[in-house]
Design a protein around this motif. Structure first.
Motif, PDB file in Angstrom:
ATOM      1  N   LYS A  14       0.870  -1.227  -0.065  1.00 30.99           N
ATOM      2  CA  LYS A  14      -0.077   0.062  -0.138  1.00 30.99           C
ATOM      3  C   LYS A  14       0.966   1.253  -0.009  1.00 30.99           C
ATOM      4  O   LYS A  14       0.594   2.086  -0.578  1.00 30.99           O
ATOM      5  N   ASP A  15       1.727   1.160   0.643  1.00 34.35           N
ATOM      6  CA  ASP A  15       2.923   2.345   0.751  1.00 34.35           C
ATOM      7  C   ASP A  15       3.688   2.439  -0.730  1.00 34.35           C
ATOM      8  O   ASP A  15       3.565   3.605  -1.196  1.00 34.35           O
ATOM      9  N   TYR A  18       0.975   4.361  -2.762  1.00 35.44           N
ATOM     10  CA  TYR A  18       0.983   5.735  -2.277  1.00 35.44           C
ATOM     11  C   TYR A  18       1.919   6.637  -2.896  1.00 35.44           C
ATOM     12  O   TYR A  18       1.659   7.580  -3.333  1.00 35.44           O
ATOM     13  N   ARG A  19       3.265   5.917  -2.818  1.00 33.44           N
ATOM     14  CA  ARG A  19       4.385   6.648  -3.356  1.00 33.44           C
ATOM     15  C   ARG A  19       4.435   6.980  -4.671  1.00 33.44           C
ATOM     16  O   ARG A  19       4.784   8.099  -5.164  1.00 33.44           O
ATOM     17  N   ILE A 121      11.631   5.847 -12.740  1.00 31.64           N
ATOM     18  CA  ILE A 121      12.713   6.126 -11.486  1.00 31.64           C
ATOM     19  C   ILE A 121      12.057   5.599 -10.029  1.00 31.64           C
ATOM     20  O   ILE A 121      12.763   4.806  -9.141  1.00 31.64           O
ATOM     21  N   ARG A 124      11.976   1.798  -9.899  1.00 30.17           N
ATOM     22  CA  ARG A 124      13.276   1.143  -9.912  1.00 30.17           C
ATOM     23  C   ARG A 124      14.153   1.708  -8.694  1.00 30.17           C
ATOM     24  O   ARG A 124      14.463   0.900  -8.024  1.00 30.17           O
ATOM     25  N   ASP A 125      14.251   2.799  -8.708  1.00 36.23           N
ATOM     26  CA  ASP A 125      15.315   3.544  -7.656  1.00 36.23           C
ATOM     27  C   ASP A 125      14.829   3.488  -6.300  1.00 36.23           C
ATOM     28  O   ASP A 125      15.631   3.665  -5.226  1.00 36.23           O
ATOM     29  N   ILE A 126      13.559   3.869  -6.068  1.00 35.10           N
ATOM     30  CA  ILE A 126      13.006   3.932  -4.851  1.00 35.10           C
ATOM     31  C   ILE A 126      12.098   2.637  -4.485  1.00 35.10           C
ATOM     32  O   ILE A 126      12.517   2.117  -3.353  1.00 35.10           O
ATOM     33  N   GLU A 127      11.365   1.981  -5.237  1.00 31.82           N
ATOM     34  CA  GLU A 127      10.775   0.896  -4.924  1.00 31.82           C
ATOM     35  C   GLU A 127      11.714  -0.344  -5.091  1.00 31.82           C
ATOM     36  O   GLU A 127      11.171  -1.542  -4.313  1.00 31.82           O
ATOM     37  N   GLY A 128      12.629  -0.522  -5.989  1.00 30.12           N
ATOM     38  CA  GLY A 128      13.404  -1.623  -6.215  1.00 30.12           C
ATOM     39  C   GLY A 128      12.853  -2.759  -7.240  1.00 30.12           C
ATOM     40  O   GLY A 128      13.197  -3.906  -6.788  1.00 30.12           O
ATOM     41  N   TYR A 129      11.848  -2.445  -7.870  1.00 34.95           N
ATOM     42  CA  TYR A 129      11.368  -3.689  -8.614  1.00 34.95           C
ATOM     43  C   TYR A 129      12.246  -4.078  -9.764  1.00 34.95           C
ATOM     44  O   TYR A 129      13.299  -3.027 -10.238  1.00 34.95           O
ATOM     45  N   ASP A 130      12.216  -5.301 -10.388  1.00 33.92           N
ATOM     46  CA  ASP A 130      12.998  -5.459 -11.377  1.00 33.92           C
ATOM     47  C   ASP A 130      12.345  -5.254 -12.755  1.00 33.92           C
ATOM     48  O   ASP A 130      11.385  -4.908 -12.664  1.00 33.92           O
ATOM     49  N   PHE A 131      13.268  -5.177 -13.840  1.00 37.30           N
ATOM     50  CA  PHE A 131      12.858  -4.798 -15.179  1.00 37.30           C
ATOM     51  C   PHE A 131      11.619  -5.356 -15.551  1.00 37.30           C
ATOM     52  O   PHE A 131      10.579  -4.705 -15.988  1.00 37.30           O
TER      53      PHE A 131
ATOM     54  N   LEU B  20      19.763  -5.147  -9.634  1.00 37.33           N
ATOM     55  CA  LEU B  20      19.397  -4.556  -8.380  1.00 37.33           C
ATOM     56  C   LEU B  20      20.308  -4.586  -7.294  1.00 37.33           C
ATOM     57  O   LEU B  20      20.462  -3.749  -6.406  1.00 37.33           O
ATOM     58  N   LYS B  27      24.025   2.092  -3.539  1.00 35.05           N
ATOM     59  CA  LYS B  27      23.145   3.020  -2.387  1.00 35.05           C
ATOM     60  C   LYS B  27      24.072   2.998  -1.012  1.00 35.05           C
ATOM     61  O   LYS B  27      24.309   3.723  -0.580  1.00 35.05           O
TER      62      LYS B  27
END
Lengths: 169, 158
Positions: A14-15, A18-19, A121, A124-131, B20, B27
């Motif tokens: 859920k976060d 939201y993000r 962005i 990928r960079d914040i939530e870290g999902y793969d491609f 990742l 990071k």
């Protein structure tokens, strides 16, 4: 599906919903409304949840579409001028101080990116999902995701270098 | 050596080719404190990502198990009301107020007939006023006289 089961499936992401909403809609209030709406839609269709391959990816796609609808809707167009004000509602003073901080430059730079790059962005960079997941969520192919990610990262870096070196925007 | 590695990773990162895990390495490097001066630019970027990762959705969602109203029950209720109506109707048709005793019946009938005739008389009494109208029209007859005399006057003029 009981309420508890539903919460167990929904809570972990859920976060993230939201993000993503906030990334697209900018204002906190709008993002909260959007998240609520998305979660309620999921709840109302809870009978179908088992049929979805990946509830999380499905919800992210839903969020994306919902936010696009919001942005396109007349209401959003009317509020456009107000939009940027909204964001500074909490602690405007602190925000002003932070503006000198380079971290908030990043947020400004990201806000200026095209919507697609912003989403990539974010995912990928914040939530870290793969491609593959991102491609699935955004209805894009893998290469397109890579390309827009690379563009976004380069833009952010270039603009940051500029502010860093000359102290200009 | 480490720096060299980071620089390579950064280049891959900008081309969107890092995995990742490699991104996690980056990071960690930028968040651990000391960063090489020429890479300082990247620091706010990764810090921002980190900070944003922690943002949470705090508003609660009203998940109500709203049971949908079943419209079938409306038809059931309608049928019940209909049945009740029919039942009461049947019950009331049984008693028409018939009087068994002939003398009583005669009295009742004459009473109601009297009532009717009384009300009728009231109506006719008011009709009497119509006579007044007849009187009015009779007086109108005098107008003819006036016409006659005027004709005579006009003739003499001619």
């Amino acid at each position: 599906m009981t309420q508890q089961e539903f919460l167990n499936t929904v809570m972990p992401f859920k976060d993230k919903v939201y993000r993503l909403a906030k990334r697209l809609l900018v204002s906190t209030e709008e993002a909260e409304d959007a998240t609520q709406e998305v979660l309620l839609k999921l709840w109302n269709n809870k009978k179908k949840i088992q049929e979805y391959k990946n509830v999380e990816a499905f919800s992210m796609t839903m969020t994306k579409n919902f936010c696009f609808d919001k942005l396109k809707s007349k209401q959003a167009q009317n509020l456009k001028i107000v939009h940027s004000n909204y964001e500074e509602k909490n602690l405007p003073l602190q925000k002003q101080v932070e503006l000198h901080d380079s971290v908030s430059w990043v947020s400004k730079i990201i806000e200026e990116l095209p919507e697609q790059q912003r989403m990539v962005i974010q995912l990928r960079d914040i939530e870290g999902y793969d491609f593959n997941e991102i491609a699935d969520m955004l209805d894009m192919n893998n290469t397109a995701v890579r390309v827009s990610l690379s563009r976004a990262r380069k833009t952010i870096r270039e603009k940051l270098t500029n502010t860093h070196n000359y102290g200009i925007k | 050596m480490v720096l060299n590695n980071i620089e390579k990773l950064l280049e891959k990162y900008e081309n969107g080719e890092t995995t990742l895990q490699e991104e996690q390495v980056l990071k960690n490097y930028f968040l651990q404190g000391t960063v090489a001066p020429h890479l300082e630019v990247y620091k706010p970027m990764f810090t921002y990502f980190m900070v944003n990762q922690q943002e949470q959705f705090t508003k609660d969602v009203p998940l109500k198990t709203t049971r949908k109203f079943n419209y079938k029950w409306i038809s059931v209720a309608a049928v019940a009301v209909l049945m009740l109506g029919v039942y009461f109707k049947m019950a009331s048709t049984n008693n028409l107020g018939t009087i068994k005793d002939p003398e009583m019946a005669f009295k009742e009938v004459s009473k109601s007939l009297e009532m009717i005739s009384k009300s009728l008389n009231k109506g006719t009494a008011t009709v009497g006023y119509l006579n007044e109208i007849d009187k009015g029209t009779a007086t109108l007859g005098y107008l003819n006289e006036i016409e006659n005399t005027t004709q005579i006057i006009f003739k003499s003029n001619n």
